[in-house]
Design a protein around this motif. Structure first.
Motif, short mmCIF file in Angstrom:
data_model
loop_
_atom_site.label_atom_id
_atom_site.label_comp_id
_atom_site.label_asym_id
_atom_site.label_seq_id
_atom_site.Cartn_x
_atom_site.Cartn_y
_atom_site.Cartn_z
N UNK A 278 0.83 -1.21 0.00
CA UNK A 278 0.00 0.00 0.00
C UNK A 278 0.87 1.26 0.00
N UNK A 279 2.16 1.09 -0.10
CA UNK A 279 3.05 2.25 -0.12
C UNK A 279 3.25 2.72 -1.55
N UNK A 280 2.68 3.86 -1.86
CA UNK A 280 2.76 4.44 -3.19
C UNK A 280 3.07 5.92 -3.05
N UNK A 281 3.43 6.54 -4.18
CA UNK A 281 3.68 7.98 -4.18
C UNK A 281 3.07 8.59 -5.43
N UNK A 282 2.11 9.52 -5.32
CA UNK A 282 1.63 10.10 -4.06
C UNK A 282 0.98 9.06 -3.17
N UNK A 283 1.00 9.30 -1.85
CA UNK A 283 0.47 8.30 -0.93
C UNK A 283 -1.05 8.19 -1.00
N UNK A 320 10.34 -3.78 6.00
CA UNK A 320 9.59 -2.85 6.81
C UNK A 320 9.03 -1.71 5.96
N UNK A 321 7.86 -1.21 6.33
CA UNK A 321 7.15 -0.21 5.53
C UNK A 321 8.01 1.01 5.25
N UNK A 322 8.74 1.47 6.25
CA UNK A 322 9.43 2.75 6.08
C UNK A 322 10.64 2.66 5.15
N UNK A 323 11.14 1.46 4.87
CA UNK A 323 12.27 1.34 3.94
C UNK A 323 11.86 0.70 2.61
N UNK A 324 10.60 0.32 2.48
CA UNK A 324 10.12 -0.28 1.23
C UNK A 324 10.07 0.76 0.13
N UNK A 325 10.24 0.30 -1.11
CA UNK A 325 10.10 1.17 -2.28
C UNK A 325 8.62 1.44 -2.56
N UNK A 326 8.36 2.58 -3.19
CA UNK A 326 6.99 2.93 -3.56
C UNK A 326 6.52 2.11 -4.76
N UNK A 327 5.20 1.94 -4.87
CA UNK A 327 4.63 1.45 -6.11
C UNK A 327 3.94 0.11 -6.04
#
Length: 422
Positions: A278-283, A320-327
Motif C-alpha cells: 500500500x506504499x505508493x507515491x503520491x500516498x 519494513x514499511x518505512x524502507x520499502x520502495x513505492x509502487x
C-alpha cells in the motif's frame, strides 16, 4: 493471424453509429471488415471471441506506467510489461523515464522504440525533462521527440527548480511538446512515507501533507500561464490540487490531469496493517480526498485514469514499511478498481480510451469498417483471481494479490494480433 469474430458485444464509443448497441464485429487481416447485429463468417478459419454481456471499445491507453528497461530489467522488461498491459486491456502505453539510464536522450528513447516493435501493445516513451532526472540541466527534448518521445517528465522526481520548469514549458511549446508534472514539493514532503493525517499520527509515522502536492500544482500552473504553455499533471491525489486545476481550466489555462486507479479505491486507513504494497507515491489519501477525486472524474476536472504500474522486486517490498520502495503493479487491476469505485461502462471508456489520447492529441481508434482494429473486450461482471497464475508482470507487488476481483479483460486486438485472457 486468422480472422476474428467478436460476438454479441455491447459497443461503447461516443460518436460511433453503433454506440450502445449489441453487435458482432468481423476482423480480417487486422482490419474491421463488418459490423452488424449478426454475422455468419464465410470461411472456416475464424477465431470467435464470445463477448456476450461484455463491452467492446477502442483499446485502453495508459499515460503513466513504468518498465525497467533499460537497466532495471529485473523489475520489468518490455516483453513482460507489454504482456501485463495487454492483460489489463491496454493496447497503448506511455512509459515514464524511471530507468537506469533515464530516457534522457535520442539513444535511450530510440532503444525503447525499437525494442518494442512488433508487439500488440504500442509503447511510447516519455523522455525526461532534465538530464539524469536530477532537475539541474534541461535534457535534449526536441531530439527525443524526433525519435518517438510523446511527452516529457522527470518520472517520480518532481522538478524542484521553478526556473528549469519554466524553461522546459517554454522550449517544449516551440515544437508542440507536452510537459508532464509530477507535483511534489520535496521541502514540504520531506521524504516521508504516508499521508499526513489521523492515521499517520495514530501509527507514529511522519506524514506527507496534501500541501506538498498542491503547492507544486499552484507553482506549475503559474508557470504554464506565464509561458502560455500546456501542462499535464500526473497522479493528482488531493482535494486542494483538484480545486486549483478546476479553477485554472475555467480561466483558460491549458491544463489536463490524471489520477492513479488505486487512489480512487484505497485510503490511508489501509496502512494500519503496515503492508508495504500500500506504499505508493503520491500516498493513499483520506476518504475526503477519494470522494473529491471521484467527483473530479465525473465533472471533467480529471481527464484520464492511469495505472501508475510500478513493478518492484520482492527484496524492495518484503521489508519494513518505512524502507520499502513505492509502487504497485497496476495494469491488470485498473478495470476492477474502476468498477469498485462505481464507474459506468461509459465513464470507463471516457477515462481509459478517450481522455488519455486527448491529452497527447492522438486519434482515438474509430472502430469503423476498413480501419485497423485497435480494441478491447471487457466484462464488468466476470470474477477472477489475481494470483501467480494470472499475473503477467515480472513483479508481484500488489495489495490485491491472491484476491478475487470483479471486472475482467477478455481480449485485446491491435497490430493484427489477438490476445485472449482465458
Amino acid at each position: 493471424m486468422s480472422d476474428i469474430l467478436i460476438s454479441a458485444a455491447k459497443l461503447v464509443l461516443p460518436g460511433h453509429q453503433h454506440d450502445g448497441q449489441i453487435v458482432d464485429m468481423l476482423i480480417e487481416n487486422g482490419s474491421i471488415r463488418e459490423i452488424a447485429k449478426s454475422i455468419t463468417p464465410k470461411g472456416k478459419d475464424v477465431q470467435v471471441v464470445d463477448a456476450k454481456n461484455a463491452v467492446v471499445s477502442a483499446g485502453f491507453f495508459d499515460l503513466n506506467s513504468n518498465f525497467g528497461e533499460p537497466g532495471l530489467e529485473t523489475k520489468e522488461d518490455i516483453s513482460t510489461g507489454t504482456r501485463a498491459a495487454a492483460a489489463g486491456g491496454f493496447t497503448e502505453v506511455a512509459i515514464h523515464p524511471n530507468t537506469n539510464p533515464a530516457l534522457q536522450s535520442r539513444s535511450e528513447v530510440a532503444l525503447v522504440v525499437n525494442a518494442a516493435k512488433g508487439n500488440l501493445v504500442n509503447v511510447y516513451p516519455v523522455g525526461s525533462v532534465s538530464k539524469k532526472r536530477e532537475g539541474k540541466e534541461l535534457a535534449e527534448l526536441y531530439d527525443m521527440k524526433t525519435v518517438g518521445a510523446v511527452a516529457f517528465c522527470d518520472g517520480n522526481h518532481s522538478v524542484q527548480q521553478a526556473g528549469l520548469m519554466g524553461r522546459a514549458l517554454l522550449y517544449a511549446k516551440g515544437f508542440d511538446g507536452l510537459i508532464i508534472s509530477f507535483a511534489e514539493d520535496e521541502s514540504i514532503a520531506g521524504g516521508n512515507q504516508m499521508n499526513e493525517g489521523v492515521m499517520s499520527t495514530y501509527l507514529g509515522m511522519k506524514g506527507k501533507p496534501n500541501l506538498a502536492e498542491s503547492l507544486m500544482v499552484s507553482r506549475d500552473l503559474f508557470l504554464a500561464e506565464y509561458n502560455e504553455a500546456p501542462i499535464h499533471f500526473t497522479t493528482i491525489s488531493t482535494t486542494e490540487s483538484l480545486e486549483l486545476i478546476k479553477k485554472a481550466k475555467a480561466k483558460g489555462i491549458q491544463v489536463t490531469c490524471d489520477v492513479a486507479a488505486h487512489n480512487l479505491v484505497f485510503t490511508d486507513d489501509e496502512v494500519v496493517t503496515f503492508d508495504s504494497n500500500y506504499k505508493v507515491n503520491p500516498p493513499l489519501r483520506t476518504k475526503k480526498d477519494v470522494k473529491a477525486l471521484l467527483k473530479g472524474l465525473r465533472d471533467g476536472t480529471i481527464d484520464a485514469v492511469v495505472s501508475q504500474h510500478t513493478p518492484q522486486e520482492i527484496e524492495f517490498k518484503d521489508v519494513e514499511f518505512h524502507i520499502a520502495k513505492d509502487g504497485i503493479i497496476g495494469f491488470q487491476t485498473v478495470l476492477p478498481f474502476l468498477l469498485r469505485a462505481g464507474l459506468t461502462d461509459e465513464e470507463i471508456v471516457s477515462k481509459l480510451v478517450i481522455g488519455p489520447r486527448a491529452v497527447l492529441k492522438r486519434e482515438v481508434p474509430t472502430l469503423t469498417v476498413g480501419e485497423p482494429a485497435n480494441l478491447v473486450v471487457f466484462s464488468t461482471t466476470e470474477k477472477w483471481v489475481f494470483n501467480a497464475a494470472s499475473n503477467k508482470s515480472k513483479s508481484a507487488n500488489s495489495p490485491v494479490m491472491g484476491q478475487e476481483l470483479t471486472g475482467k479483460v477478455l481480449a485485446v486486438v491491435n497490430n493484427n494480433q489477438l490476445i485472449e485472457n482465458k
